[in-house]
Scaffold this motif. Structure first.
Motif, mmCIF file in Angstrom:
data_model
loop_
_atom_site.group_PDB
_atom_site.id
_atom_site.type_symbol
_atom_site.label_atom_id
_atom_site.label_comp_id
_atom_site.label_asym_id
_atom_site.label_seq_id
_atom_site.Cartn_x
_atom_site.Cartn_y
_atom_site.Cartn_z
ATOM 1 N N ASP A 7 -7.959 23.119 102.689
ATOM 2 C CA ASP A 7 -7.955 24.552 102.411
ATOM 3 C C ASP A 7 -8.958 24.945 101.329
ATOM 4 O O ASP A 7 -9.230 26.135 101.138
ATOM 5 C CB ASP A 7 -6.544 24.987 101.996
ATOM 6 C CG ASP A 7 -5.519 24.681 103.076
ATOM 7 O OD1 ASP A 7 -5.797 25.014 104.250
ATOM 8 O OD2 ASP A 7 -4.465 24.092 102.773
ATOM 9 N N VAL A 8 -9.491 23.949 100.624
ATOM 10 C CA VAL A 8 -10.505 24.203 99.605
ATOM 11 C C VAL A 8 -11.888 24.324 100.238
ATOM 12 O O VAL A 8 -12.714 25.149 99.802
ATOM 13 C CB VAL A 8 -10.494 23.076 98.547
ATOM 14 C CG1 VAL A 8 -11.666 23.217 97.576
ATOM 15 C CG2 VAL A 8 -9.172 23.078 97.784
ATOM 16 N N LEU A 9 -12.150 23.534 101.265
ATOM 17 C CA LEU A 9 -13.474 23.491 101.886
ATOM 18 C C LEU A 9 -13.991 24.880 102.306
ATOM 19 O O LEU A 9 -15.121 25.246 101.958
ATOM 20 C CB LEU A 9 -13.471 22.561 103.105
ATOM 21 C CG LEU A 9 -13.653 21.064 102.852
ATOM 22 C CD1 LEU A 9 -13.503 20.297 104.163
ATOM 23 C CD2 LEU A 9 -15.019 20.773 102.245
ATOM 24 N N PRO A 10 -13.196 25.673 103.064
ATOM 25 C CA PRO A 10 -13.737 26.980 103.482
ATOM 26 C C PRO A 10 -13.961 27.926 102.307
ATOM 27 O O PRO A 10 -14.829 28.803 102.389
ATOM 28 C CB PRO A 10 -12.640 27.520 104.413
ATOM 29 C CG PRO A 10 -11.828 26.340 104.815
ATOM 30 C CD PRO A 10 -11.874 25.409 103.650
ATOM 31 N N LEU A 11 -13.200 27.764 101.237
ATOM 32 C CA LEU A 11 -13.369 28.623 100.067
ATOM 33 C C LEU A 11 -14.672 28.290 99.342
ATOM 34 O O LEU A 11 -15.485 29.177 99.044
ATOM 35 C CB LEU A 11 -12.175 28.464 99.122
ATOM 36 C CG LEU A 11 -10.817 28.861 99.717
ATOM 37 C CD1 LEU A 11 -9.684 28.494 98.753
ATOM 38 C CD2 LEU A 11 -10.784 30.344 100.038
ATOM 39 N N LEU A 12 -14.879 27.007 99.056
ATOM 40 C CA LEU A 12 -16.138 26.601 98.430
ATOM 41 C C LEU A 12 -17.313 26.840 99.375
ATOM 42 O O LEU A 12 -18.432 27.148 98.935
ATOM 43 C CB LEU A 12 -16.088 25.124 98.044
ATOM 44 C CG LEU A 12 -15.141 24.717 96.918
ATOM 45 C CD1 LEU A 12 -15.224 23.211 96.671
ATOM 46 C CD2 LEU A 12 -15.455 25.463 95.629
ATOM 47 N N GLY A 13 -17.041 26.686 100.684
ATOM 48 C CA GLY A 13 -18.092 26.814 101.682
ATOM 49 C C GLY A 13 -18.659 28.212 101.820
ATOM 50 O O GLY A 13 -19.710 28.394 102.438
ATOM 51 N N GLN A 14 -18.010 29.207 101.245
ATOM 52 C CA GLN A 14 -18.564 30.554 101.261
ATOM 53 C C GLN A 14 -19.763 30.688 100.319
ATOM 54 O O GLN A 14 -20.544 31.635 100.435
ATOM 55 C CB GLN A 14 -17.483 31.566 100.886
ATOM 56 C CG GLN A 14 -16.373 31.639 101.925
ATOM 57 C CD GLN A 14 -15.313 32.659 101.580
ATOM 58 O OE1 GLN A 14 -15.617 33.829 101.344
ATOM 59 N NE2 GLN A 14 -14.071 32.243 101.545
ATOM 60 N N ARG A 15 -19.908 29.724 99.411
ATOM 61 C CA ARG A 15 -21.007 29.791 98.448
ATOM 62 C C ARG A 15 -21.821 28.489 98.392
ATOM 63 O O ARG A 15 -22.982 28.508 97.991
ATOM 64 C CB ARG A 15 -20.437 30.092 97.059
ATOM 65 C CG ARG A 15 -21.464 30.341 95.998
ATOM 66 C CD ARG A 15 -20.811 30.868 94.734
ATOM 67 N NE ARG A 15 -20.174 32.165 94.956
ATOM 68 C CZ ARG A 15 -19.275 32.703 94.138
ATOM 69 N NH1 ARG A 15 -18.902 32.061 93.050
ATOM 70 N NH2 ARG A 15 -18.763 33.888 94.407
ATOM 71 N N VAL A 20 -13.442 25.613 90.117
ATOM 72 C CA VAL A 20 -14.655 24.847 90.394
ATOM 73 C C VAL A 20 -15.865 25.772 90.481
ATOM 74 O O VAL A 20 -16.919 25.523 89.864
ATOM 75 C CB VAL A 20 -14.500 24.028 91.692
ATOM 76 C CG1 VAL A 20 -15.831 23.403 92.103
ATOM 77 C CG2 VAL A 20 -13.443 22.940 91.525
ATOM 78 N N MET A 21 -15.730 26.854 91.232
ATOM 79 C CA MET A 21 -16.872 27.756 91.426
ATOM 80 C C MET A 21 -17.282 28.452 90.137
ATOM 81 O O MET A 21 -18.482 28.606 89.860
ATOM 82 C CB MET A 21 -16.556 28.779 92.514
ATOM 83 C CG MET A 21 -16.532 28.195 93.917
ATOM 84 S SD MET A 21 -16.446 29.430 95.242
ATOM 85 C CE MET A 21 -14.786 30.067 95.022
ATOM 86 N N THR A 22 -16.314 28.866 89.337
ATOM 87 C CA THR A 22 -16.642 29.519 88.072
ATOM 88 C C THR A 22 -17.436 28.571 87.177
ATOM 89 O O THR A 22 -18.426 28.968 86.543
ATOM 90 C CB THR A 22 -15.356 29.967 87.359
ATOM 91 O OG1 THR A 22 -14.671 30.916 88.179
ATOM 92 C CG2 THR A 22 -15.667 30.599 86.017
ATOM 93 N N PHE A 23 -17.021 27.292 87.131
ATOM 94 C CA PHE A 23 -17.731 26.313 86.326
ATOM 95 C C PHE A 23 -19.134 26.068 86.870
ATOM 96 O O PHE A 23 -20.118 26.055 86.107
ATOM 97 C CB PHE A 23 -16.929 25.003 86.295
ATOM 98 C CG PHE A 23 -17.648 23.873 85.613
ATOM 99 C CD1 PHE A 23 -17.880 23.894 84.247
ATOM 100 C CD2 PHE A 23 -18.090 22.774 86.345
ATOM 101 C CE1 PHE A 23 -18.550 22.853 83.608
ATOM 102 C CE2 PHE A 23 -18.743 21.724 85.720
ATOM 103 C CZ PHE A 23 -18.982 21.760 84.354
ATOM 104 N N LEU A 24 -19.250 25.892 88.185
ATOM 105 C CA LEU A 24 -20.555 25.598 88.769
ATOM 106 C C LEU A 24 -21.522 26.753 88.571
ATOM 107 O O LEU A 24 -22.726 26.539 88.383
ATOM 108 C CB LEU A 24 -20.412 25.243 90.249
ATOM 109 C CG LEU A 24 -19.640 23.964 90.576
ATOM 110 C CD1 LEU A 24 -19.655 23.689 92.066
ATOM 111 C CD2 LEU A 24 -20.206 22.771 89.804
#
Length: 270
Positions: A46-54, A262-266
């Protein structure tokens, strides 16, 4: 209207150990996700599609787990797992990636950053234990949480469920079922993966980490939460963040919060 999440793709990647299974979603800068013992890429389903948007999010089945090849038990080590992850990056022509690991995966991610610093743009250590000589001595020869002998009547599956249940959200049978599926698939590696972590000389390697690092602590994970500050203090310039309701299965327990952290940090460091 929210954009449609990217589809998950599945593939096998050739390595010196044999084929490793990989699931991915999205395009852009690569983010490599490494799971805990005895899970698989499904921990990040369920994390993959969320990170995969960016990002180009890639969840790898470690050798011996999920659908990846199954080397003999004595062939496994954190160093070997790190080497194989870099081989996957090579095969996919990924020069540099952000590496995100949870529990066992965090230890492997740390070793990648220590052994191949030029390949790691950023590092996220989620629920990472601190494994040093004192911990190795304290746990030497002890039964691991997933060391449940197979019984003819299937009672070992109930025992495995009950041993893990206190560390999962109350009543969430779906998360535990996903765990059980991966544990059955892993076979002896379900227990041996913990031994591999135990054998890692982390105190000799953690000081080599130079990548920008987020230490992500699950507030309700009694196995890893106590080590968060020690991990962060050992890595110069690292940042410590706590998801207070996080438990042992944090990525699949709370995928939105995990992915956002994860995204905020990256976004800050990449």
């Amino acid at each position: 209207m929210h954009p449609k999440p990217p589809a998950i793709r599945r593939q096998f990647v050739a390595t010196s150990a044999g084929p490793l299974h990989l699931a991915s979603a999205g395009e852009g800068f690569p983010v490599l996700l490494l799971h805990q013992t005895p899970r698989s890429w499904d921990e990040f389903r369920d994390v993959l599609p969320l990170l995969g948007q960016r990002y180009r999010a890639l969840a790898l089945d470690t050798a011996g787990f999920g659908d990846s090849c199954r080397p003999a038990l004595h062939e496994h080590s954190i160093e070997r797992w790190a080497q194989l992850a870099v081989e996957v990056m090579d095969q996919l022509e990924i020069g540099k990636a952000a590496v995100v690991g949870h529990h066992t995966g965090a230890v492997t991610a740390m070793e990648i950053a220590a052994a191949a610093p030029d390949r790691v743009a950023a590092l996220v250590l989620s629920s990472c234990p601190f494994n040093d000589a004192a911990r190795r001595t304290a746990h030497a020869g002890k039964r691991t949480i997933d060391d449940v002998p197979v019984r003819e009547d299937g009672g070992h599956l109930q025992e495995l469920w009950q041993r893990r249940q206190p560390y999962y959200p109350a009543g969430d049978t779906d998360l535990l079922s996903r765990f059980i599926v991966d544990a059955i698939k892993a076979g002896p590696m379900a227990s041996h993966g913990h031994v591999v972590v135990r054998n890692y000389l982390m105190e000799e390697r953690i000081g080599l980490v130079r990548a920008p690092t987020l230490v992500l602590r699950a507030g309700r994970d009694p196995h890893a939460a106590p080590y968060g500050e020690r991990i962060a203090q050992a890595i110069a310039g690292s940042r410590l963040q706590t998801l207070e309701e996080g438990m042992v299965p944090m990525p699949d327990q709370m995928p939105e919060q995990f992915a956002q952290a994860v995204m905020t940090f990256l976004q800050r460091v990449c």
